[in-house]
Design a protein around this motif. Structure first.
Motif, short mmCIF file in Angstrom:
data_model
loop_
_atom_site.label_atom_id
_atom_site.label_comp_id
_atom_site.label_asym_id
_atom_site.label_seq_id
_atom_site.Cartn_x
_atom_site.Cartn_y
_atom_site.Cartn_z
N PHE A 1 0.83 -1.21 0.00
CA PHE A 1 0.00 0.00 0.00
C PHE A 1 0.87 1.26 0.00
O PHE A 1 0.53 2.26 -0.65
CB PHE A 1 -0.93 0.01 1.21
N ALA A 2 1.99 1.22 0.74
CA ALA A 2 2.88 2.39 0.80
C ALA A 2 3.41 2.73 -0.59
O ALA A 2 3.44 3.90 -0.99
CB ALA A 2 4.03 2.13 1.77
N ARG A 3 3.82 1.70 -1.37
CA ARG A 3 4.32 1.94 -2.73
C ARG A 3 3.19 2.39 -3.66
O ARG A 3 3.34 3.32 -4.44
CB ARG A 3 4.98 0.68 -3.27
N GLU A 4 2.07 1.70 -3.57
CA GLU A 4 0.93 2.00 -4.45
C GLU A 4 0.43 3.43 -4.24
O GLU A 4 0.18 4.18 -5.19
CB GLU A 4 -0.19 1.00 -4.16
N LEU A 5 0.28 3.83 -2.97
CA LEU A 5 -0.27 5.15 -2.65
C LEU A 5 0.74 6.25 -2.94
O LEU A 5 0.36 7.36 -3.30
CB LEU A 5 -0.73 5.18 -1.20
N ALA A 6 2.04 5.95 -2.79
CA ALA A 6 3.07 6.94 -3.14
C ALA A 6 3.02 7.22 -4.64
O ALA A 6 3.13 8.37 -5.08
CB ALA A 6 4.44 6.45 -2.73
N ALA A 7 2.87 6.16 -5.44
CA ALA A 7 2.76 6.34 -6.89
C ALA A 7 1.51 7.14 -7.23
O ALA A 7 1.53 8.01 -8.12
CB ALA A 7 2.72 4.98 -7.58
N GLN A 8 0.44 6.88 -6.52
CA GLN A 8 -0.82 7.59 -6.75
C GLN A 8 -0.70 9.07 -6.41
O GLN A 8 -1.24 9.93 -7.11
CB GLN A 8 -1.91 6.95 -5.89
N TYR B 1 -2.31 -5.09 15.93
CA TYR B 1 -3.63 -4.45 15.98
C TYR B 1 -4.67 -5.36 15.35
O TYR B 1 -4.38 -6.10 14.39
CB TYR B 1 -3.55 -3.11 15.25
N ASP B 2 -5.90 -5.34 15.84
CA ASP B 2 -6.94 -6.26 15.37
C ASP B 2 -7.60 -5.85 14.04
O ASP B 2 -8.28 -6.65 13.42
CB ASP B 2 -8.03 -6.43 16.43
N TRP B 3 -7.47 -4.59 13.62
CA TRP B 3 -8.01 -4.11 12.35
C TRP B 3 -9.49 -4.48 12.16
O TRP B 3 -9.83 -5.28 11.29
CB TRP B 3 -7.18 -4.63 11.17
N PRO B 4 -10.38 -3.89 12.97
CA PRO B 4 -11.81 -4.19 12.81
C PRO B 4 -12.34 -3.83 11.43
O PRO B 4 -13.31 -4.43 10.95
CB PRO B 4 -12.48 -3.35 13.91
N GLY B 5 -11.71 -2.86 10.76
CA GLY B 5 -12.11 -2.50 9.40
C GLY B 5 -11.36 -3.27 8.33
O GLY B 5 -11.50 -3.00 7.14
N ASN B 6 -10.52 -4.23 8.78
CA ASN B 6 -9.80 -5.13 7.88
C ASN B 6 -8.90 -4.40 6.89
O ASN B 6 -8.34 -3.37 7.21
CB ASN B 6 -10.79 -6.08 7.20
N ILE B 7 -8.78 -4.94 5.66
CA ILE B 7 -7.83 -4.40 4.68
C ILE B 7 -8.17 -2.95 4.35
O ILE B 7 -7.28 -2.12 4.15
CB ILE B 7 -7.83 -5.26 3.42
N ARG B 8 -9.45 -2.63 4.30
CA ARG B 8 -9.85 -1.26 3.99
C ARG B 8 -9.31 -0.28 5.02
O ARG B 8 -8.82 0.80 4.69
CB ARG B 8 -11.38 -1.17 3.92
N GLU B 9 -9.37 -0.66 6.30
CA GLU B 9 -8.87 0.21 7.37
C GLU B 9 -7.35 0.35 7.28
O GLU B 9 -6.80 1.45 7.47
CB GLU B 9 -9.27 -0.35 8.73
N LEU B 10 -6.65 -0.76 6.99
CA LEU B 10 -5.19 -0.70 6.85
C LEU B 10 -4.81 0.22 5.70
O LEU B 10 -3.91 1.06 5.83
CB LEU B 10 -4.64 -2.10 6.60
N ARG B 11 -5.49 0.10 4.56
CA ARG B 11 -5.18 0.94 3.41
C ARG B 11 -5.43 2.41 3.73
O ARG B 11 -4.62 3.28 3.39
CB ARG B 11 -6.01 0.53 2.19
N ASN B 12 -6.54 2.70 4.40
CA ASN B 12 -6.84 4.09 4.77
C ASN B 12 -5.77 4.65 5.71
O ASN B 12 -5.39 5.83 5.61
CB ASN B 12 -8.22 4.18 5.44
N THR B 13 -5.28 3.82 6.62
CA THR B 13 -4.24 4.26 7.55
C THR B 13 -2.95 4.60 6.80
O THR B 13 -2.33 5.65 7.04
CB THR B 13 -3.96 3.16 8.60
N ILE B 14 -2.54 3.72 5.88
CA ILE B 14 -1.32 3.96 5.11
C ILE B 14 -1.49 5.18 4.20
O ILE B 14 -0.56 5.97 4.02
CB ILE B 14 -0.94 2.72 4.28
N GLU B 15 -2.70 5.36 3.66
CA GLU B 15 -2.95 6.53 2.82
C GLU B 15 -2.81 7.82 3.62
O GLU B 15 -2.20 8.79 3.17
CB GLU B 15 -4.35 6.44 2.20
#
Length: 462
Positions: free
Chosen positions: A326-333, A352-366
Motif C-alpha cells: 500500500f505504501a508503494r501504491e499510494l506513493a505512486a498515486q 492491531y486487530d483491524w476491525p475494518g480489515n484491509i480497507r482500514e489498513l489501506r486508509n491508515t497507510i494513505e
C-alpha cells in the motif's frame, strides 16, 4: 520520473555550496553533511535517493561510511567522489556497494547525468519488481500466510471451473470485491464484469437495476432500460451485500438462477442470459435463512460453491506485506516518495486487530503517506487507537517501570496533539464541512466525529 533527493557528504564547503546550487537548479532537493557521523544521521532523517560521498572525511573514511550505508534496510544510491588519482579506491568502493564514482575535478553536467541515470535506473528496477510482485498475486490480492495461500488456491480452482454460482462470506473490508474480480479473471478476463452493491440502491429501483425495465413500466421510464443481468451476459455479475436484497426480489433471483431466464419490469417476453453470479455478504446467511430473514432455498442455491474470506486479524503475518504494498501504491498515486515502515512500526501494525480489515489498513497507510510522504514512520506517528492496543507498548508501560509509564503518557499526548492539529487543518481547508474534512483525512465522517469527541474538539477552535 520524480526528481531525486540528494545528500552530499563532503568537508569541502565551497564545493558543497557549488554542488547544492547546481543540483537545486535541476529541481533536485539537496541536503549536506560535512562528516561521516552527521552524514549517516541525515540519511536516517531525510531518506535521500542519492548520496554523494567523498572518500576522505575528517572523522572517518568514506569506506567506513559506505559500509554503514550498505547496512541500512534500504540503502540509497551512493556515488563516490574521489580525489584525482584515487580511481583504484573508487573502484574498490563500487565493489563494496557504491553504484558509481566520479573523480575530482569533475564536470557538473557529467555529475548531474550520473545522478539522473542512477536514479532513473533504480526507479525502473523498483517499478519492474513491484509489477512482477503484483502479477504474482491474484488480481492484486496479497498474502503469504497459510490461510491466504489456501484461499488463493481455491480461487484458482473455482475460477477456472464451470461453477455458475459462488458465495463469498467474510467481514466488511476483507477484500470480497477483489476475490470476485480474481474469480472472474480466471475464467475470461475480456468478458464483462458487472458489480452492484445491493445495499446502495433504493428497494423500488433495485429490480429495474438488476433485470431492466420496459418503456412505461413506471413513472419516468420514458425508454427501455437494460438491466445489469443482461449487461453481464457472457461474463460475471457480482452482487455485493446480497443479504440486503428484499424477499420478493430474492424469489425472482432464485428463478433466474434455476432457469437462466428473466423478465424485465413491465415486460412479457423472457430473456435468456448465460453468466456466472457471484454473491457476497458480511452476514451469516445460513443463520438468517434459518431465522426466516433470508430465503432458505435461495441460500442453498447460492451456497453451491462457498468461499470464506478471512479477516485481517486471522492472517496477521500478511500485514507487513500489505502495508508495504500500500505504501508503494499510494506513493505512486500521490506522486511522492513512499513512507518507510521500520520493523518496530510493522510489529505494532501486526498486533492491531483491524476491525475494518484491509480497507482500514489501506486508509491508515494513505493518511500516513499524505501527511508524512517519504519519511520514516515511527510508532509515535501511528493513530492512537493502534498504539493503545499494542501489547508490546502496554507491557513496556506496566506499573513496574515508572519511567516507561511517563514516556508512554508523553507519547500518547504528543500523538493526540498532532492528530488534533491535522483535524483542525482539514476542517479549516473545508470551511468547517466535516464530510469534506473526513474525506481529505481518508476516514469516514462518523470516525472523524468520534475522534473529535475523544480529543475534545468542537470545531469552534477554528
Amino acid at each position: 520520473m520524480r526528481k531525486p533527493t540528494v545528500l552530499i557528504i563532503d568537508d569541502e564547503k565551497n564545493l558543497v555550496n557549488s554542488l547544492m546550487f547546481s543540483l537545486e537548479e535541476e529541481e533536485m532537493t539537496v541536503f549536506a553533511a560535512y562528516n561521516g557521523r552527521s552524514g549517516i544521521a541525515e540519511i536516517e532523517k531525510q531518506t535521500p535517493d542519492v548520496v554523494l560521498l567523498d572518500l576522505k572525511l575528517p572523522d572517518q573514511s568514506g569506506f567506513e561510511v559506505l559500509d554503514q550505508i550498505q547496512a541500512l534496510p534500504a540503502p540509497p544510491i551512493t556515488i563516490m567522489i574521489s580525489a584525482h588519482g584515487d580511481t583504484r579506491a573508487a573502484v574498490e568502493a563500487v565493489k563494496r556497494g557504491a553504484q558509481d564514482y566520479i573523480t575530482k575535478p569533475f564536470d557538473l553536467d557529467e555529475l548531474i547525468l550520473l545522478i539522473q541515470r542512477n536514479h532513473n535506473h533504480r526507479q525502473l528496477k523498483e517499478e519492474v519488481a513491484y509489477r512482477r510482485e503484483r502479477e504474482a498475486d491474484v488480481h492484486g490480492l496479497v498474502g503469504r500466510s497459510a490461510t491466504m495461500q489456501k484461499l488463493l488456491d481455491q480461487v484458482d480452482r473455482i475460477g477456472k471451473s464451470s461453477a455458475r454460482t459462488i458465495l463469498l462470506q467474510g467481514p466488511s473490508g476483507s477484500g470480497k470485491t477483489l476475490i470476485a474480480k480474481a474469480l472472474h479473471a480466471k475464467r475470461d478476463r475480456a468478458a464483462p464484469f458487472i458489480s452492484v452493491n445491493c445495499a446502495s440502491l433504493p428497494e423500488n429501483l433495485l429490480e429495474a437495476e438488476l433485470f431492466g425495465a420496459e418503456k412505461g413500466a413506471y413513472t419516468g421510464a420514458d425508454k427501455r432500460r437494460t438491466g445489469l443481468v443482461e449487461l453481464a451476459n457472457g461474463g460475471t455479475l457480482f452482487l455485493d451485500e446480497i443479504g440486503e436484497l428484499p424477499l420478493p426480489l430474492q424469489a425472482k433471483l432464485l428463478t433466474f438462477l434455476e432457469t437462466h431466464r428473466f423478465r424485465a419490469v413491465g415486460g412479457q417476453k423472457e430473456i435468456d442470459a448465460d453468466l456466472r453470479v457471484i454473491t457476497a455478504s458480511n452476514r451469516d446467511l445460513q443463520t438468517e435463512a434459518q431465522a426466516g430473514t433470508f430465503r432458505e432455498d435461495l441460500f442453498y442455491r447460492l451456497n453451491v460453491m462457498p468461499l470464506t474470506i478471512p479477516s485481517l486479524a486471522e492472517r496477521r503475518e500478511d500485514i507487513p506485506l500489505l502495508a508495504s504494498n500500500f505504501a508503494r501504491e499510494l506513493a505512486a498515486q500521490e506522486g511522492c516518495k513512499p513512507i518507510d515502515l521500520p520493523p518496530e512500526t510493522l510489529s505494532v501494525l501486526g498486533s492491531y486487530d483491524w476491525p475494518g480489515n484491509i480497507r482500514e489498513l489501506r486508509n491508515t497507510i494513505e493518511r500516513l503517506t499524505i501527511l508524512h510522504a517519504g519519511e520514516s514512520i515511527g510508532v509515535d506517528r501511528l493513530p492512537p487507537e493502534i498504539i493503545e492496543s499494542a501489547p508490546q507498548l502496554k507491557n513496556s508501560a506496566s506499573g513496574t517501570d515508572p519511567w516507561r509509564n511517563e514516556m508512554q503518557g508523553s507519547l500518547t499526548n504528543e500523538i493526540a496533539k498532532r492528530e488534533a492539529q491535522c483535524i483542525l487543518e482539514a476542517l479549516a481547508k473545508s470551511n468547517g464541512r466535516k464530510g469534506d474534512a473526513a474525506n481529505s483525512l481518508g476516514i469516514s465522517r462518523h470516525a472523524l466525529k468520534r475522534r473529535m469527541q475523544k480529543l475534545g474538539l468542537t470545531g469552534d477552535e477554528l
